[in-house]
Design an enzyme around this catalytic site. Sequence first.
Site, PDB file in Angstrom:
ATOM      1  N   HIS A 174       6.247   9.182 -12.315  1.00  0.00           N
ATOM      2  CA  HIS A 174       6.074  10.599 -11.995  1.00  0.00           C
ATOM      3  C   HIS A 174       5.160  10.707 -10.781  1.00  0.00           C
ATOM      4  O   HIS A 174       4.028  10.206 -10.791  1.00  0.00           O
ATOM      5  CB  HIS A 174       5.495  11.363 -13.187  1.00  0.00           C
ATOM      6  CG  HIS A 174       6.501  11.602 -14.272  1.00  0.00           C
ATOM      7  ND1 HIS A 174       6.159  11.671 -15.604  1.00  0.00           N
ATOM      8  CD2 HIS A 174       7.850  11.788 -14.225  1.00  0.00           C
ATOM      9  CE1 HIS A 174       7.253  11.899 -16.332  1.00  0.00           C
ATOM     10  NE2 HIS A 174       8.282  11.966 -15.503  1.00  0.00           N
ATOM     11  N   GLU A 177       1.268  11.736 -10.594  1.00  0.00           N
ATOM     12  CA  GLU A 177       0.321  11.070 -11.488  1.00  0.00           C
ATOM     13  C   GLU A 177      -0.344   9.892 -10.784  1.00  0.00           C
ATOM     14  O   GLU A 177      -0.165   8.719 -11.125  1.00  0.00           O
ATOM     15  CB  GLU A 177       1.048  10.667 -12.774  1.00  0.00           C
ATOM     16  CG  GLU A 177       1.544  11.906 -13.523  1.00  0.00           C
ATOM     17  CD  GLU A 177       2.496  11.607 -14.679  1.00  0.00           C
ATOM     18  OE1 GLU A 177       2.623  10.428 -15.072  1.00  0.00           O
ATOM     19  OE2 GLU A 177       3.116  12.570 -15.185  1.00  0.00           O
ATOM     20  N   HIS A 299       0.960   6.808 -17.386  1.00  0.00           N
ATOM     21  CA  HIS A 299       1.168   8.206 -17.023  1.00  0.00           C
ATOM     22  C   HIS A 299      -0.159   8.957 -17.079  1.00  0.00           C
ATOM     23  O   HIS A 299      -1.191   8.409 -17.461  1.00  0.00           O
ATOM     24  CB  HIS A 299       2.148   8.877 -17.994  1.00  0.00           C
ATOM     25  CG  HIS A 299       3.570   8.451 -17.846  1.00  0.00           C
ATOM     26  ND1 HIS A 299       4.518   9.203 -17.167  1.00  0.00           N
ATOM     27  CD2 HIS A 299       4.227   7.345 -18.292  1.00  0.00           C
ATOM     28  CE1 HIS A 299       5.680   8.582 -17.210  1.00  0.00           C
ATOM     29  NE2 HIS A 299       5.538   7.457 -17.881  1.00  0.00           N
ATOM     30  N   GLU A 375      -1.116   7.995 -21.577  1.00  0.00           N
ATOM     31  CA  GLU A 375      -1.361   9.230 -20.818  1.00  0.00           C
ATOM     32  C   GLU A 375      -2.857   9.263 -20.545  1.00  0.00           C
ATOM     33  O   GLU A 375      -3.667   9.521 -21.438  1.00  0.00           O
ATOM     34  CB  GLU A 375      -0.927  10.463 -21.620  1.00  0.00           C
ATOM     35  CG  GLU A 375       0.559  10.538 -21.922  1.00  0.00           C
ATOM     36  CD  GLU A 375       1.383  11.045 -20.756  1.00  0.00           C
ATOM     37  OE1 GLU A 375       0.806  11.363 -19.702  1.00  0.00           O
ATOM     38  OE2 GLU A 375       2.622  11.122 -20.906  1.00  0.00           O
TER      39      GLU A 375
END
Length: 415
Positions: A174, A177, A299, A375
């Site tokens: 992504h 990020e 992420h 994350e």
Amino acid sequence: MWIKLTLLLVAAIACGGSAEQARFDNYRVYEVSIETERQLQMLQHLELNPDGYSFWESPVQTNMRLSIVVPPHKFAHFEELTTALALKTRLQIEDFQKVIDNERPKRRPRATLDWTDYYTVEEIYAWMDQIVAQNPTILTGSVYGTSYEGRPLKAIKLSQKAGNPGIFIEANIHAREWISSATATWLLNELITSTNPAVQDLAQNYDWYFIMIANPDGLAYTKTTNRQWRKTRQPVNALCVGTDPNRNFDYFWMNGGASSVPCSDTFAGLTAFSEPETRAMADYYATIADKINIQFSFHSYGQYLLTPFGFSGAPLPSNNADLQRIAAVTANAIEATFGTRYTYGNSASVLYTTSGSTVDYFVGVHGTRLGYTFEFRDTGATGFVLPANQIIPNAQETLNGIIAFVAEAKTLGYV
């Protein structure tokens, strides 16, 4: 005629025709809790007809939280909307541009990576080439494909002896990020340079495979044009650009938590593996899958450690008890470093439904026993725009988590 010109202008903007960096002065970011079907339907409609709004997470189900970026001209409308829908909201960020302005140091550090700033694709690739050249007996660099815009897709392998168990890390799939690739590069550097016996053990007794930037076109676009960009950069139609590469893998593709609408941030692609970046990563992984014992996808944000599977109605993996036990040990080690608390568990249960992700694909198709999504920091104060002064602390706690992870995996017989 005017309609046609307007459409062409919109298409040019969507395709990145202007290189001017987007600004978000006085834009607010709100966390919104979705509790009813009516709220979900209205927010889904708003995502498809944003008129200035942007979503950090797509509204895919009830009982989830997401963040919405609200431009100044929509403040009154947003207040009316939240009242009409009885939405529970929390102001995360008062002025998004100020957060962006404070993300990076005022004075540019030296060009080579020192993890006090975020770097461009070219700078990261130059560092990768340099570190391989400096360590030719233990590092191997490779180009496993080419992005839509023609950038090389690069991987690095660290191996100090034959027969080691394998650990695979992919980052920055992504685009926005940035902390993911910053952490991945720091980890590789630490594996090579650290004198810590626990880190040396990881470096000597495991083979490491790194994809530092899985989506280089998208990352480049966040640097030049739009800090919020998430997807790839291959046009879909005249108005919409890019596919969410972490919804584009061919395992229960489009089976929840993904969009069929091309302009959506979670657009899964016209077909599975429609993006050269995802096809190339899948092909590369297939060449090493039998060597991989552990797979990590990096992420941000939210401070989660997520286990498969994420698609709608998915069963838990047969080794789910072990997955959660390892996750608990890892989260405890992360918290013990600087007090950063991670939530862990099945991705669909503790966060939201997703399909076509890397972790689900590697575990579901190739049978990788241990597949996890990190994350990283934070929980919403800065969101995707984590200040650069948190790169090293984030990486340090992640490394401590991985040390504990591998030790527990070894105890359970996975490595």
